[in-house]
Motif scaffolding. Structure first.
Motif, PDB file in Angstrom:
ATOM      1  N   ALA A   1     -10.638  -4.698  -7.310  1.00 54.90           N
ATOM      2  CA  ALA A   1      -9.746  -5.754  -6.823  1.00 54.90           C
ATOM      3  C   ALA A   1      -9.953  -7.044  -7.599  1.00 54.90           C
ATOM      4  O   ALA A   1      -9.123  -7.940  -7.553  1.00 54.90           O
ATOM      5  CB  ALA A   1      -9.973  -5.986  -5.341  1.00 54.90           C
TER       6      ALA A   1
ATOM      7  N   HIS B   1      -6.307  -4.924  -9.112  1.00 54.45           N
ATOM      8  CA  HIS B   1      -5.597  -6.123  -8.695  1.00 54.45           C
ATOM      9  C   HIS B   1      -6.343  -7.270  -9.352  1.00 54.45           C
ATOM     10  O   HIS B   1      -7.513  -7.147  -9.670  1.00 54.45           O
ATOM     11  CB  HIS B   1      -5.639  -6.242  -7.169  1.00 54.45           C
TER      12      HIS B   1
ATOM     13  N   ALA C   1      -6.215  -8.536  -1.939  1.00 50.37           N
ATOM     14  CA  ALA C   1      -6.235  -7.675  -3.127  1.00 50.37           C
ATOM     15  C   ALA C   1      -7.030  -6.406  -2.839  1.00 50.37           C
ATOM     16  O   ALA C   1      -6.639  -5.311  -3.257  1.00 50.37           O
ATOM     17  CB  ALA C   1      -6.853  -8.423  -4.296  1.00 50.37           C
ATOM     18  N   ARG C   2      -8.139  -6.557  -2.116  1.00 57.55           N
ATOM     19  CA  ARG C   2      -8.949  -5.382  -1.807  1.00 57.55           C
ATOM     20  C   ARG C   2      -8.191  -4.443  -0.869  1.00 57.55           C
ATOM     21  O   ARG C   2      -8.328  -3.220  -0.954  1.00 57.55           O
ATOM     22  CB  ARG C   2     -10.281  -5.828  -1.204  1.00 57.55           C
TER      23      ARG C   2
ATOM     24  N   VAL D   1      -5.680  -2.576  -3.099  1.00 53.42           N
ATOM     25  CA  VAL D   1      -6.339  -1.566  -3.931  1.00 53.42           C
ATOM     26  C   VAL D   1      -6.685  -0.335  -3.102  1.00 53.42           C
ATOM     27  O   VAL D   1      -6.423   0.801  -3.510  1.00 53.42           O
ATOM     28  CB  VAL D   1      -7.601  -2.172  -4.583  1.00 53.42           C
TER      29      VAL D   1
END
Lengths: 171, 416
Positions: free
Chosen positions: B248, B274, B281-282, B285
């Motif tokens: 991420a 990402h 973002a995590r 992902v």
């Protein structure tokens, strides 16, 4: 057999730190004395792109005392897609080595675990407390001379005698 | 034996004594509040204790205290033969049991040079990818629950149950499987296996869309996760973070592609990344990773080869049950393997695999005897949790819950 690319990294390190190389199942381990390990890690990180400290652990060779412990350090290079191992021999009497925290910050918890489990001191470590065992635990459990901890059976004739030294919360 | 008191290092005795080097000056003067969070707290995903130094609602310092789930797995494994020690590997990361079995068996196979039949490898990949999905489902459910999205939790656990049923079908156990064994598998999968997995594969992509429809554009979820706990690429590497958290932050590092094991090189899949490196973002992902896992399982199932599922090397792998009544040799091997165990050659190996949380590694050292001389589990949660103080600094207590969730820690994996 060692990978060619890895060989080209291992050779100069071997020269520079007068290290021994040990190869098993295509994994290379460099045996480096404790006073040079920080410098070796710094060279590997800055000059050879070993960005990641994968693990830092130890092996206890008790009853052998010189060396009693091997610190096992493993670094990974994402750029070259390589992994390299290093072993640091430590003597049994007050084992200590300089901390790797300044090169790889994540060594912090690994070293706390090593202090906790093996009683190895890391000089210059910022926060060397026990991490997994209770703070008032005595001894270092992963040492080979630490018993696995079976319970002593109490019989009627020795009940009180064993009860005295039994580690449980009294009252 | 040396005791702690002999050294000048600080003690962890429940008070601030010995930890003054971790908190700010203001805590010592009494300007800030010290708050204990956990170990029994619904949002710490297990028994994690956090000592927080707060200024109002802002976290100034966060001191994680782990070890409440420490069971001495490494020490216990040293006292058991290689085969018997494997049952303990299930209990480390209890959301990734088959992944733990896999890395342990890979280490033994590397140490002894055992071959694994192709069918066993393909089944391993199918099961480990299903396990990745089920682990991500637990993460998604609990993470969303922490952020007050209750229904996602229920949907995730509904789908996870289907995967656990598949595990029960093949191994007899929902969670503590010990199904992957050195040299192959415990036994072949039953006939219904393929159909059950296919049914799941058919239904699941739609379900992921459902979860996404609940969260991905949900303004509440976005507000809670966007820009929270940003980790740069450099920080992630410095702190040894691996897995979805590293990806991420923009680094496409995945051991399944970088150093393929169990035949991952045959499958075609992407590494989702990402660039933002924040909690959102995590999330993105991991959601994409579930889709990629589906892709891998689909391919592995389509070209699942026929053949044996365990190695024929009787010195390491017990003979099949059917041989025991006809072959004396088989009885001897069976007896020797289950009492004395096998003796790998002297040496040490390290094997790392991509677990749902990051790089899960085993360092295995053999002294030539029937028990592991030393086994060290390099667990991803242990490393990922270490970044929590850095991420939590300056955030609100309410966001701390999101940060614990996004690290996707399993305390069994942290404390071993």
């Amino acid at each position: 057999m060692m990978d060619e690319k890895l060989q080209s990294i291992v050779d100069p390190i071997k020269e520079r730190f007068s290290a021994l190389v040990y190869v098993y199942a295509d994994e290379a381990s460099l045996i480096i004395p404790p006073e040079m390990i920080v410098e070796a890690c710094r060279v590997l990180r800055d000059e050879h792109h070993f960005e990641l400290l994968v693990e830092e652990t130890a092996v206890d060779y008790w009853p052998e005392l010189k060396p009693r412990f091997h610190i096992v350090i493993r670094l990974r290079s994402l750029k070259h897609n390589l992994i390299i191992g290093m072993r640091v021999p430590l003597d049994g009497n007050f084992p200590s080595m300089p901390t790797l925290e300044n090169v790889y910050p994540n060594a912090n918890w690994f070293e706390r675990e090593l202090w906790d489990m093996f009683g190895i001191r890391f000089l210059g470590h910022s926060d060397l407390r026990r991490i997994l065992m209770p703070h008032d635990w005595e001894g270092h459990p992963l040492r080979k001379d630490f018993p696995l901890g079976y319970e002593e059976p109490q019989y009627s004739f020795n009940f009180d005698e064993i009860d005295l030294r039994k580690p449980y919360a009294k009252e | 034996m040396t005791t702690m008191q002999e050294f000048e290092f600080p003690l962890m005795d429940g008070t601030l004594d010995g930890m003054t080097h971790l908190v700010s000056e203001r805590a010592i003067e009494g300007d800030t509040v010290l708050l204990n969070m956990g170990p029994q707290h619904p949002s710490t995903h297990g028994v994690l204790r956090l000592l927080l130094e707060l200024d109002g609602e802002t976290v100034i310092t966060c001191i994680p205290d782990v070890g409440f789930l420490h069971t001495g797995v490494e020490k216990n494994m040293e006292a058991k033969t290689y085969i018997k020690a494997e049952v303990m590997s299930d209990r480390l990361d209890y959301l990734n049991n088959l992944g733990n079995n896999l890395v342990y068996c890979l280490a033994i196979e590397k140490l002894t040079g055992l071959d694994v039949p192709v069918r066993a490898q393909a089944i391993r990949v199918i099961l480990v990818e299903l396990q990745r999905i089920s682990s991500h489902l637990v993460w998604l459910g609990t993470h969303a629950l922490d952020l007050a999205a209750m229904s996602v939790f229920l949907y995730c656990f509904r789908e996870r149950e289907i995967i656990l049923d598949i595990f029960e079908m093949v191994s007899g156990q929902r969670m503590m499987t010990t199904y992957i064994r050195p040299g192959g598998l415990w036994r072949d999968v039953p006939d219904e296996f393929e159909q059950a997995v296919r049914q799941f594969l058919e239904a699941f992509p739609e379900r992921i869309d459902q979860y996404e429809s609940l969260l991905t554009k949900n303004p509440l979820f976005l507000q809670r996760t966007k820009g929270l706990g940003v980790m740069t690429q450099e920080d992630a590497l410095r702190w040894g973070v691996t897995g979805p958290m590293l990806r991420a932050s923009g680094l496409a590092h995945d051991l399944r592609i970088a150093q393929p094991y169990s035949g991952y090189e045959q499958y075609d899949f992407d590494i989702p990344t990402h660039t933002d490196g924040d909690t959102y973002a995590r999330y993105v992902v991991r959601m994409e990773e579930m889709r990629q896992s589906i892709k891998i399982v689909q391919q592995a199932l389509d070209k699942l080869p026929y053949g044996p599922v365990r190695s024929n090397n009787r010195k390491y792998v017990p003979p099949p049950r059917s041989e025991l009544s006809t072959s004396m040799e088989a009885v001897i091997h069976h007896f020797k393997l289950w009492t004395e165990g096998f003796t790998p050659p002297k040496g040490s190996v390290y094997v790392g695999v991509e677990s749902p949380r990051g790089e899960l590694g085993v360092y295995l050292e053999s002294d030539g005897g029937p028990k592991p001389y030393r086994i060290h589990w390099r667990t991803p949660s242990f490393m990922n949790l270490q970044t929590l103080p850095m991420l939590a600094k300056g955030n609100l207590v309410a966001d701390l819950v999101a940060l614990i969730g996004t690290a996707d820690i399993v305390l069994g994996d942290v404390d071993r």
